[in-house]
Design a protein around this motif. Structure first.
Motif, PDB file in Angstrom:
ATOM      1  N   UNK A   1       0.868  -1.179   0.000  1.00 49.98           N
ATOM      2  CA  UNK A   1       0.000   0.000   0.000  1.00 49.98           C
ATOM      3  C   UNK A   1       0.901   1.225   0.000  1.00 49.98           C
ATOM      4  N   UNK A   2       0.737   2.095  -0.994  1.00 48.40           N
ATOM      5  CA  UNK A   2       1.586   3.268  -1.149  1.00 48.40           C
ATOM      6  C   UNK A   2       0.876   4.466  -0.526  1.00 48.40           C
ATOM      7  N   UNK A   3       1.465   4.983   0.546  1.00 44.94           N
ATOM      8  CA  UNK A   3       0.813   5.999   1.377  1.00 44.94           C
ATOM      9  C   UNK A   3       1.729   7.192   1.601  1.00 44.94           C
ATOM     10  N   UNK A   4       1.124   8.283   2.080  1.00 48.51           N
ATOM     11  CA  UNK A   4       1.934   9.437   2.490  1.00 48.51           C
ATOM     12  C   UNK A   4       2.920   8.978   3.568  1.00 48.51           C
ATOM     13  N   UNK A   5       4.211   9.289   3.423  1.00 50.19           N
ATOM     14  CA  UNK A   5       5.195   8.836   4.410  1.00 50.19           C
ATOM     15  C   UNK A   5       4.821   9.180   5.852  1.00 50.19           C
ATOM     16  N   UNK A   6       4.216  10.346   6.051  1.00 53.71           N
ATOM     17  CA  UNK A   6       3.868  10.777   7.410  1.00 53.71           C
ATOM     18  C   UNK A   6       2.739   9.941   8.012  1.00 53.71           C
ATOM     19  N   UNK A   7       1.943   9.251   7.164  1.00 55.17           N
ATOM     20  CA  UNK A   7       0.802   8.484   7.663  1.00 55.17           C
ATOM     21  C   UNK A   7       1.126   7.021   7.946  1.00 55.17           C
ATOM     22  N   UNK A   8       2.270   6.543   7.479  1.00 55.05           N
ATOM     23  CA  UNK A   8       2.565   5.111   7.543  1.00 55.05           C
ATOM     24  C   UNK A   8       2.585   4.585   8.974  1.00 55.05           C
ATOM     25  N   UNK A   9       3.233   5.295   9.884  1.00 53.30           N
ATOM     26  CA  UNK A   9       3.308   4.827  11.273  1.00 53.30           C
ATOM     27  C   UNK A   9       1.927   4.746  11.913  1.00 53.30           C
ATOM     28  N   UNK A  10       1.031   5.622  11.526  1.00 57.32           N
ATOM     29  CA  UNK A  10      -0.328   5.611  12.081  1.00 57.32           C
ATOM     30  C   UNK A  10      -1.068   4.356  11.642  1.00 57.32           C
ATOM     31  N   UNK A  11      -1.008   4.029  10.352  1.00 58.37           N
ATOM     32  CA  UNK A  11      -1.682   2.835   9.840  1.00 58.37           C
ATOM     33  C   UNK A  11      -1.130   1.568  10.495  1.00 58.37           C
ATOM     34  N   UNK A  12       0.184   1.508  10.639  1.00 62.01           N
ATOM     35  CA  UNK A  12       0.794   0.325  11.252  1.00 62.01           C
ATOM     36  C   UNK A  12       0.479   0.279  12.747  1.00 62.01           C
ATOM     37  N   UNK A  13       0.573   1.410  13.425  1.00 64.38           N
ATOM     38  CA  UNK A  13       0.295   1.451  14.852  1.00 64.38           C
ATOM     39  C   UNK A  13      -1.128   1.062  15.202  1.00 64.38           C
ATOM     40  N   UNK A  14      -2.067   1.378  14.315  1.00 61.82           N
ATOM     41  CA  UNK A  14      -3.468   1.024  14.543  1.00 61.82           C
ATOM     42  C   UNK A  14      -3.781  -0.413  14.136  1.00 61.82           C
ATOM     43  N   UNK A  15      -2.816  -1.085  13.504  1.00 63.27           N
ATOM     44  CA  UNK A  15      -3.048  -2.462  13.087  1.00 63.27           C
ATOM     45  C   UNK A  15      -3.781  -2.594  11.773  1.00 63.27           C
ATOM     46  N   UNK A  16      -4.026  -1.478  11.086  1.00 64.97           N
ATOM     47  CA  UNK A  16      -4.679  -1.519   9.775  1.00 64.97           C
ATOM     48  C   UNK A  16      -3.781  -2.222   8.765  1.00 64.97           C
ATOM     49  N   UNK A  17      -2.475  -1.944   8.837  1.00 62.03           N
ATOM     50  CA  UNK A  17      -1.471  -2.619   8.030  1.00 62.03           C
ATOM     51  C   UNK A  17      -0.452  -3.271   8.958  1.00 62.03           C
ATOM     52  N   UNK A  18       0.245  -4.296   8.451  1.00 60.47           N
ATOM     53  CA  UNK A  18       1.088  -5.111   9.324  1.00 60.47           C
ATOM     54  C   UNK A  18       2.457  -4.504   9.597  1.00 60.47           C
ATOM     55  N   UNK A  19       3.116  -4.039   8.547  1.00 61.24           N
ATOM     56  CA  UNK A  19       4.461  -3.467   8.676  1.00 61.24           C
ATOM     57  C   UNK A  19       4.566  -2.278   7.736  1.00 61.24           C
ATOM     58  N   UNK A  20       5.609  -1.484   7.919  1.00 56.57           N
ATOM     59  CA  UNK A  20       5.794  -0.330   7.047  1.00 56.57           C
ATOM     60  C   UNK A  20       7.246   0.063   6.959  1.00 56.57           C
ATOM     61  N   UNK A  21       7.560   0.812   5.921  1.00 59.67           N
ATOM     62  CA  UNK A  21       8.876   1.433   5.771  1.00 59.67           C
ATOM     63  C   UNK A  21       8.671   2.936   5.803  1.00 59.67           C
ATOM     64  N   UNK A  22       9.341   3.588   6.733  1.00 58.10           N
ATOM     65  CA  UNK A  22       9.210   5.036   6.891  1.00 58.10           C
ATOM     66  C   UNK A  22      10.490   5.567   7.507  1.00 58.10           C
ATOM     67  N   UNK A  23      10.532   6.856   7.791  1.00 59.11           N
ATOM     68  CA  UNK A  23      11.694   7.442   8.439  1.00 59.11           C
ATOM     69  C   UNK A  23      11.556   7.386   9.950  1.00 59.11           C
ATOM     70  N   UNK A  24      12.680   7.233  10.631  1.00 57.05           N
ATOM     71  CA  UNK A  24      12.647   7.248  12.097  1.00 57.05           C
ATOM     72  C   UNK A  24      12.052   8.555  12.605  1.00 57.05           C
ATOM     73  N   UNK A  25      12.353   9.650  11.905  1.00 50.06           N
ATOM     74  CA  UNK A  25      11.811  10.943  12.301  1.00 50.06           C
ATOM     75  C   UNK A  25      10.289  10.944  12.246  1.00 50.06           C
ATOM     76  N   UNK A  26       9.726  10.370  11.179  1.00 49.37           N
ATOM     77  CA  UNK A  26       8.268  10.340  11.023  1.00 49.37           C
ATOM     78  C   UNK A  26       7.623   9.390  12.033  1.00 49.37           C
ATOM     79  N   UNK A  27       8.289   8.292  12.327  1.00 53.36           N
ATOM     80  CA  UNK A  27       7.784   7.370  13.349  1.00 53.36           C
ATOM     81  C   UNK A  27       7.696   8.056  14.699  1.00 53.36           C
ATOM     82  N   UNK A  28       8.765   8.695  15.115  1.00 50.43           N
ATOM     83  CA  UNK A  28       8.786   9.347  16.424  1.00 50.43           C
ATOM     84  C   UNK A  28       7.839  10.535  16.460  1.00 50.43           C
ATOM     85  N   UNK A  29       7.740  11.263  15.368  1.00 43.37           N
ATOM     86  CA  UNK A  29       6.879  12.437  15.347  1.00 43.37           C
ATOM     87  C   UNK A  29       5.408  12.062  15.413  1.00 43.37           C
TER      88      UNK A  29
END
Length: 288
Positions: free
Chosen positions: A54-82
């Motif tokens: 699933x190709x998503x806005x980089x800033x949204x990836x951690x949210x989708x994964x954190x909510x369990x909507x998607x299983x894993x993601x590739x993003x920046x550490x900065x975006x994950x922490x933010x």
């Protein structure tokens, strides 16, 4: 691996644009996964490998994964922490490196301790807020979507916090970096906190194999048996080198993985140690 129709599919979030997007797709292709051919595609299924992207806005990836909507993601550490999402970093991926620093007009501040009561503009309010809290500093954090360098000139902020590469953009705006680094970011693989989905270990091993293949090369050479110990000290390999007898009496063939960086120097040192027929070949994939 052909997907069993009843088997779960690993659902993976990828950046749809930005600095991480192409590098993430390149890594996945090297790992044997299909990738989209058109940047307008938002999803892609790879049934042979049991995954769906699933190709998503980089800033949204951690949210989708954190909510369990998607299983894993590739993003920046900065975006994950933010994001503040309930997602964890599983591994670094070796690309997308960046540094975050404070910057301001000369003489404004020299360290984070000087920022009490100031206005700080940034696109990463979560990261900056957490950094200020760790240092016990009270300041006003203003979230902007981009071009934060202009915020000081426009009177919106006193200080900015942003990604710094060469620093040329900051200098052009009359700003200078000060204080310690806020964060060193890199592309990371993330999962939901406390949960590793089915298929994750295979996916992780494939990415680890790509990283290893990018980091090492295979080195082969022939050397007199009495000089093997000196040569092996130069090429110890990951576990131990492979040593095989040659038809030429008193000679052996040695094969070892060596770091790509410095491999030319290693070849020179092996030559000086008496090695001949020194070859270096690329590693396309591996499992260690």
């Amino acid at each position: 691996m052909t997907l069993d129709p009843g088997a779960p599919v690993l659902r993976i979030a990828l950046p749809n644009k930005g600095a991480l997007s192409q590098a993430a797709s390149d890594m996945l292709r090297e790992a044997g996964y299909r990738q989209r051919k058109d940047s307008k595609e938002l999803t892609l299924t790879d049934p042979e490998n049991g995954v769906e992207f699933f190709y998503l806005r980089p800033r949204d990836i951690a949210v989708y994964v954190g909510e369990g909507t998607l299983d894993v993601g590739i993003t920046g550490r900065d975006l994950l922490l933010d994001s503040g999402a309930k997602a964890d970093e599983a591994m670094e991926l070796g690309f997308g490196g960046s540094r975050f620093h404070f910057a301001a007009r000369p003489g404004t501040a020299t360290s984070v301790a000087d920022l009490g009561g100031t206005r700080i503009a940034t696109s990463y309010a979560g990261v900056v807020g957490a950094h200020l809290e760790r240092h016990g500093v009270q300041a006003s954090v203003i979230r902007l979507d981009g071009a934060v360098e202009s915020s000081i000139q426009l009177g919106v902020a006193d200080v900015i916090a942003d990604v710094v590469e060469t620093g040329s953009t900051l200098r052009a705006a009359g700003l200078e970096i000060f204080g310690e680094e806020i964060l060193r970011s890199v592309a990371v693989l993330i999962t939901r906190s406390g949960h590793l989905p089915d298929g994750f270990e295979v996916f992780r091993r494939r990415l680890e194999g790509v990283i290893t293949a990018r980091t090492y090369v295979m080195m082969d050479y022939d050397i007199p048996r009495e000089r093997v110990d000196a040569a092996v000290r130069l090429t110890p390999g990951i576990e131990t080198p492979t040593i095989s007898p040659l038809q030429r009496e008193g000679w052996v063939a040695v094969r070892a993985m060596v770091p790509r960086a410095g491999s030319q120097r290693t070849m020179d040192e092996l030559w000086d140690a008496g090695a001949k027929a020194i070859l270096v070949t690329e590693i396309n994939a591996c499992r260690l």
